[in-house]
Every structure is written in C-alpha cells, then in structure tokens.
Write a protein that holds these residues in place. Structure first.
Motif, short mmCIF file in Angstrom:
data_model
loop_
_atom_site.label_atom_id
_atom_site.label_comp_id
_atom_site.label_asym_id
_atom_site.label_seq_id
_atom_site.Cartn_x
_atom_site.Cartn_y
_atom_site.Cartn_z
N GLU A 109 0.81 -1.22 0.00
CA GLU A 109 0.00 0.00 0.00
C GLU A 109 0.84 1.27 0.00
OE1 GLU A 109 -2.53 -0.33 3.36
OE2 GLU A 109 -3.64 -2.06 2.57
N THR A 110 2.00 1.23 0.63
CA THR A 110 2.78 2.46 0.81
C THR A 110 3.91 2.65 -0.20
OG1 THR A 110 4.27 1.37 2.40
CG2 THR A 110 2.29 2.46 3.29
N SER A 111 4.43 1.58 -0.77
CA SER A 111 5.59 1.69 -1.67
C SER A 111 5.39 2.64 -2.85
CB SER A 111 5.98 0.30 -2.19
OG SER A 111 6.55 -0.47 -1.18
N PRO A 112 4.19 2.70 -3.46
CA PRO A 112 4.04 3.60 -4.62
C PRO A 112 4.34 5.06 -4.32
CG PRO A 112 2.24 2.03 -4.55
CD PRO A 112 3.00 1.84 -3.28
N ALA A 113 4.23 5.47 -3.07
CA ALA A 113 4.48 6.88 -2.73
C ALA A 113 5.92 7.14 -2.32
CB ALA A 113 3.53 7.32 -1.61
N VAL A 114 6.75 6.11 -2.28
CA VAL A 114 8.16 6.26 -1.95
C VAL A 114 8.94 6.46 -3.25
CG1 VAL A 114 10.16 5.21 -0.84
CG2 VAL A 114 7.86 4.80 0.07
N VAL A 115 9.88 7.39 -3.23
CA VAL A 115 10.62 7.71 -4.46
C VAL A 115 12.12 7.59 -4.24
CG1 VAL A 115 8.81 9.27 -5.26
CG2 VAL A 115 10.72 10.19 -3.94
N ASN A 116 12.80 7.41 -5.34
CA ASN A 116 14.26 7.43 -5.37
C ASN A 116 14.71 8.81 -5.84
OD1 ASN A 116 16.74 7.23 -7.32
ND2 ASN A 116 17.01 5.54 -5.88
N ILE A 117 15.71 9.38 -5.18
CA ILE A 117 16.18 10.73 -5.53
C ILE A 117 17.66 10.66 -5.89
CG2 ILE A 117 16.58 13.07 -4.69
CD1 ILE A 117 14.15 12.75 -2.92
N SER A 118 17.97 11.16 -7.07
CA SER A 118 19.37 11.30 -7.48
C SER A 118 19.63 12.75 -7.85
CB SER A 118 19.69 10.38 -8.67
OG SER A 118 18.86 10.69 -9.77
N THR A 119 20.86 13.17 -7.71
CA THR A 119 21.21 14.56 -7.98
C THR A 119 22.43 14.62 -8.89
OG1 THR A 119 22.68 14.76 -6.06
CG2 THR A 119 20.35 15.28 -5.73
N ILE A 120 22.55 15.72 -9.57
CA ILE A 120 23.70 15.97 -10.44
C ILE A 120 24.31 17.32 -10.07
CG2 ILE A 120 24.48 16.34 -12.82
CD1 ILE A 120 22.15 14.58 -13.72
N GLN A 121 25.61 17.30 -9.90
CA GLN A 121 26.33 18.54 -9.61
C GLN A 121 27.36 18.77 -10.69
OE1 GLN A 121 28.44 18.55 -5.91
NE2 GLN A 121 29.13 20.65 -6.10
N ILE B 47 20.12 16.48 -1.25
CA ILE B 47 20.06 17.36 -2.43
C ILE B 47 20.98 18.57 -2.30
CG2 ILE B 47 17.76 16.65 -3.06
CD1 ILE B 47 18.29 19.92 -1.21
N GLN B 48 21.76 18.64 -1.25
CA GLN B 48 22.60 19.82 -1.01
C GLN B 48 23.58 20.04 -2.16
OE1 GLN B 48 24.72 19.59 2.69
NE2 GLN B 48 24.64 21.78 3.01
N GLU B 49 23.66 21.28 -2.61
CA GLU B 49 24.58 21.71 -3.67
C GLU B 49 24.29 21.04 -5.01
OE1 GLU B 49 28.56 21.20 -2.33
OE2 GLU B 49 28.40 22.71 -0.74
N ALA B 50 23.10 20.52 -5.19
CA ALA B 50 22.75 19.87 -6.46
C ALA B 50 22.36 20.91 -7.50
CB ALA B 50 21.61 18.89 -6.25
N ASP B 51 22.77 20.68 -8.74
CA ASP B 51 22.35 21.53 -9.86
C ASP B 51 21.09 20.96 -10.51
OD1 ASP B 51 24.47 23.49 -9.78
OD2 ASP B 51 25.79 21.88 -10.45
N GLU B 52 20.93 19.65 -10.42
CA GLU B 52 19.74 19.00 -10.95
C GLU B 52 19.29 17.94 -9.95
OE1 GLU B 52 19.96 17.59 -15.02
OE2 GLU B 52 21.66 18.94 -15.41
N ILE B 53 17.97 17.81 -9.79
CA ILE B 53 17.40 16.80 -8.90
C ILE B 53 16.42 15.95 -9.70
CG2 ILE B 53 16.10 16.40 -6.77
CD1 ILE B 53 16.91 19.23 -5.89
N ILE B 54 16.65 14.64 -9.69
CA ILE B 54 15.81 13.72 -10.44
C ILE B 54 15.05 12.83 -9.46
CG2 ILE B 54 15.73 11.93 -12.22
CD1 ILE B 54 16.79 14.63 -13.17
N VAL B 55 13.74 12.78 -9.61
CA VAL B 55 12.89 11.94 -8.78
C VAL B 55 12.37 10.79 -9.63
CG1 VAL B 55 10.73 11.82 -7.48
CG2 VAL B 55 12.24 13.80 -7.22
N ARG B 56 12.66 9.56 -9.19
CA ARG B 56 12.20 8.39 -9.92
C ARG B 56 11.05 7.74 -9.13
NH1 ARG B 56 16.68 5.94 -10.72
NH2 ARG B 56 16.59 4.17 -9.32
N LEU B 57 9.92 7.59 -9.80
CA LEU B 57 8.72 7.06 -9.16
C LEU B 57 8.67 5.54 -9.22
CD1 LEU B 57 6.08 9.56 -10.60
CD2 LEU B 57 7.53 9.82 -8.58
N ASN B 58 7.71 4.99 -8.51
CA ASN B 58 7.52 3.55 -8.45
C ASN B 58 7.23 2.95 -9.82
OD1 ASN B 58 5.28 1.18 -7.95
ND2 ASN B 58 6.91 1.11 -6.42
N ASP B 59 6.57 3.73 -10.68
CA ASP B 59 6.24 3.23 -12.03
C ASP B 59 7.38 3.50 -13.03
OD1 ASP B 59 6.12 5.95 -12.44
OD2 ASP B 59 3.96 6.02 -12.76
#
Length: 473
Positions: free
Chosen positions: A36-48, A117-129
C-alpha cells in the motif's frame, strides 16, 4: 512400552508446531503495508556540475595538463563524445548522489533530507512506475536537515501522515528506501527511544530505532504498523560504516511544520528564548538545593533577548516549558524551536530554591549569535585563602564585553582547583550573589557555608557555565 516411546516424538513435534504457529501469529506481517505504501516512496538522485578548471587549480595543476595524465593526480578521465560538453574536451564533470523521499501531496510535493540534495544543480525523482521527473527545490532547512521538492505531475500516490507524538518506545516501525541504490528495500525494527539529541542538532528530537539504515535510505519514510509515516530516516551512528548501529529519524510532526513553512515562505522561522544552558548534574543539583538532577540551568541570559525581557536570570533552572517537563537541558531547544515566534510561553523555573512561573514572549531565532569575552588581567587583585585562587578586577574593555565579574589570575591548591577553575576564567556569581568587584568576591567567599556544595557561575572563552564549589572548612 515401545508403543509409548514411539508416541513421544510425535507429541514433541506437535508442541513445537503449535509453539511456532503462536510465535508467528504474534509477529507483525508487513506485506500489506509495503504494497500500500511503496508507490508513494521515491528514489532521488542529484547531479552537480563541477568546473574542471577549478578542480585543476585546487590540485595545483596547470589547466593544459593532457587528459591522459590527470588520473595520476586523482582526476577521473572523462569518456564519451569529444564534442560533448562532458567529454574529453569539455570543462564540466557530473557528480551524482543517491537518496530517498516520499510524496506528501497529489500535486507533487516531495519530502527528503537536505543533505541528499545539497549543492545539487539537478534533482531527479524516480517514481515507483519508473517515471523520472525533474524536481524543483522549494526550500531547504539545514537545521532540521529537511528539504521540500516539487515535481510537475498530478494524481500522484501519497503517503498517509501519522502523529509522531503518539509513537511509543517498543513499537514496530518499517523503513522503505534505496540503500546503495537498491530501490524499495524494506527493513523493520522497533522504536528504541524518543527525543534524542545529537551533536550540532539542537532543534530535532530524534526518534531512535534499530531499523537497518544504510547510505541511500536518507530521506525515506519510517512507517508505523498502520501504514502512517511517523518519521524521516536521517542518520545512523555506526563504527563499521554499515547498518550495524543506531538509526535516527526526524519526527513527522517536526518535519511537517518545517515543510509547511518552506512551502509558504521558502524558509523556516523558529522560536528563540535567548539563553545559554547547561546540564544539571548531581553536584550542581546539590549546590542549588534540588532533590534530583533535572532541568536546564541558565548559565547566561543573552542581552536584549526574549529571556531578558521576560525576567529570566542567570542561575535559574528551567523545569517545565509550556507544560512539558524539562529533564535534560537538551529538551529545552526542541520545545522552544517549535513555538511560533510572537506567542507567549509558560516557563517554570527554580530560583534560589523557590519556584516561579514566568510568561515569556518568544522571539525569532537569529541567523547567528554569540559573545566574545576577553580575559586580560585587571589592575586590582586579591587572594582568597579559602579558595586558593588569585582574582583581579576587569578592565573597562572587558566590562563592556562581559559586564561584571572578576578574572582568575592564578589557581593554587584548594577548592578552586578541585572545582576546575583555570586561569582566565571570569567569576560572575557565587552562591546566588553577583560578583561585581574583588571586594564583592572577598565578602561572598568569607560567608560561604562549610561542607556543602555551592554553585559558582563562570565565563570561560566566551561560554558561561555553572560549576559546583565545595569548601571543607
């Protein structure tokens, strides 16, 4: 007889089977919670983006060093299309970090840790889908290590928010995140403690758990068994570098207060009292005439602060704040920081053995605050044989910076040395009596009681504190 012996193993097996079934029934089942809860959890990657020229300058190398030699100096060799801005002839490199987060609204607001996300120039959020969306940083609060992001999407799955104040020690909790980049990893444990204070983290009463947390879990949700988010996984204390340590999560009530302020104005305003406090240990408790060691001892009231305007004094021991017990001095900043600036707070104190109630209007926590105290010798000196310490008057420059007091010039064998006084300490109060001059110091020391501890307030390298002083004769 043989028939009876053959029946015993079967009985044991039956008992063990029933025991295993009962144990399994008593343990929580996390399967439905995770689904029930996993779909709302995301992976976050950043690019500097890092300018290679500045990197080369940092290593003291000329900018025209050939690419092939740079790896000898710890510089990665970029590969790819020579025409690419990140290729061999480019001037930028990319660094990425990895963390977790969770969606708190259908229109795309995401909570995570600031350090993700500190000092990130780009922030990418990857969803469950498996969708990848570029996120906008709405605001970040380093003091609580929280950040609020926004992605452009609608009808997103969201978590259900819980009340972290109702969380109990011993309660089962579940973490979902991306440790080492492995998405949607689930670990479980119990709440080990609440209201933990960590070094340099004055405004977060952390939830301590034994849930396995690793790099990449940061910013991910901590769920209770009802599937509600009660915390944000933030830190781990470990000697091995792995999950074999103690995990800490930011309480959800604290996080949502920060998130609402970040959403509304892009920054966080916290309550400010304006005191320097210290722990009340057993010796100090005795010196102040307290039954037990508890409370926050006011070592210094900051000039022109809400505390000064509200009547707090040096030597007051704060026992309750807005009806909440203050057992440890670290409990106070948590309580004060959550008060809306401009509102009044009820503060219970013990002053000279008597209990008082003050109503203080809380101010806004300033960006920076401090005092620099000098410890040069003054012109007039006096030696007290009872304490074994030589003190001197403060000069005019010192008085402007620190107010009244006498400076310690020499510490000989005796009660002063046993109490831990050192040269340069400024004594401002003894046994509830303010020390304005050497004459005051001599008078108060002569009248001190024997065979009991009394509190002495000193200022050492700009920091005020109380120490227990005991005179045997």
């Amino acid at each position: 007889m043989s028939q009876l012996l053959r029946s015993i193993p079967m009985g044991i097996v039956a008992v063990l089977t029933l025991f295993a079934a009962s144990v399994q029934a008593s343990l929580p089942d996390f399967r439905d919670l995770v689904k029930e809860t996993s779909p709302a959890v995301v992976n976050i990657s950043t690019i500097q983006h890092v300018d290679q020229r500045s990197t080369m300058r940092r290593y003291g190398l000329p900018e025209d060093v050939p690419e092939i030699f740079r790896h000898f100096f710890g510089q990665p060799m970029p590969y790819g299309n020579p025409q690419s801005p990140h290729g061999p002839r480019g001037r930028q490199q990319e660094k990425s970090s990895l963390g977790s987060g969770f969606i708190i609204s259908e229109d795309g607001y995401v909570l995570t840790n600031n350090h993700v996300i500190q000092e990130a120039d780009e922030i990418i959020v990857r969803l469950n889908d498996r969708r990848e969306l570029t996120a906008e940083l709405i605001g970040a609060d380093p003091s609580s290590d929280l950040a609020l992001l926004k992605v452009e999407a609608n009808d997103l799955p969201t978590v259900e928010l819980g009340n972290s104040d109702k969380l109990e020690v011993g309660e089962w909790v579940v973490a979902i995140g991306s440790p080492f980049g492995f998405d949607y990893s689930v670990t479980a444990g119990i709440v080990s403690a609440k209201g933990r204070s960590l070094p340099n983290e004055n405004y977060v009463p952390f939830i301590q758990t034994d849930v396995a947390i690793n790099p990449g879990n940061s910013g991910g949700p901590l769920f209770n068994l009802d599937g509600e988010v009660v915390g944000i996984n933030s830190q781990i204390y470990t000697r091995s570098g792995g999950f074999m340590g103690v995990s800490f999560a930011i309480p959800m009530n604290v996080a949502m207060n920060v998130a609402e302020q970040l959403k509304e104005k892009g920054k966080v305003s916290r309550g400010w009292l304006g005191v320097v406090i210290q722990e009340v240990n057993k010796e100090l408790a005795e010196s102040f005439g307290l039954d037990k060691a508890a409370g926050a001892l006011v070592a210094q009231v900051v000039p022109d602060s809400p505390a000064e305007a509200g009547g707090l004094e040096n030597g007051d021991i704060i026992t309750h704040f807005n009806g909440n017990d203050i057992y440890l001095s670290s409990d106070l900043p948590h309580q004060v920081g959550r008060v809306k600036p401009g509102s009044k707070a009820k503060v219970n104190v013990v002053r000279n053995g008597k209990r008082k109630v003050l109503y203080i209007e809380i101010g806004v926590l300033p960006d920076g605050d401090g005092a620099v105290l000098a410890s040069n010798n003054g012109p007039k000196e006096s030696q007290s044989n009872r304490l074994g310490v030589v003190v001197a008057e403060l000069n005019e420059a010192q008085r402007k910076k620190m107010g009244d007091g006498v400076v310690v010039k020499e510490v000989n064998q005796g009660p002063a040395a046993f109490a831990g006084l050192v040269n340069g300490d400024v004594i401002t109060m003894i046994y509830g009596e303010s020390i304005r001059s050497v004459e005051d110091f001599d008078k108060v020391v002569k009248s001190l009681p024997k065979n009991r501890s009394v509190p002495m307030r000193i200022v050492r390298r700009g920091a005020a504190m109380f120490i227990p002083l005991r005179i045997a004769d």
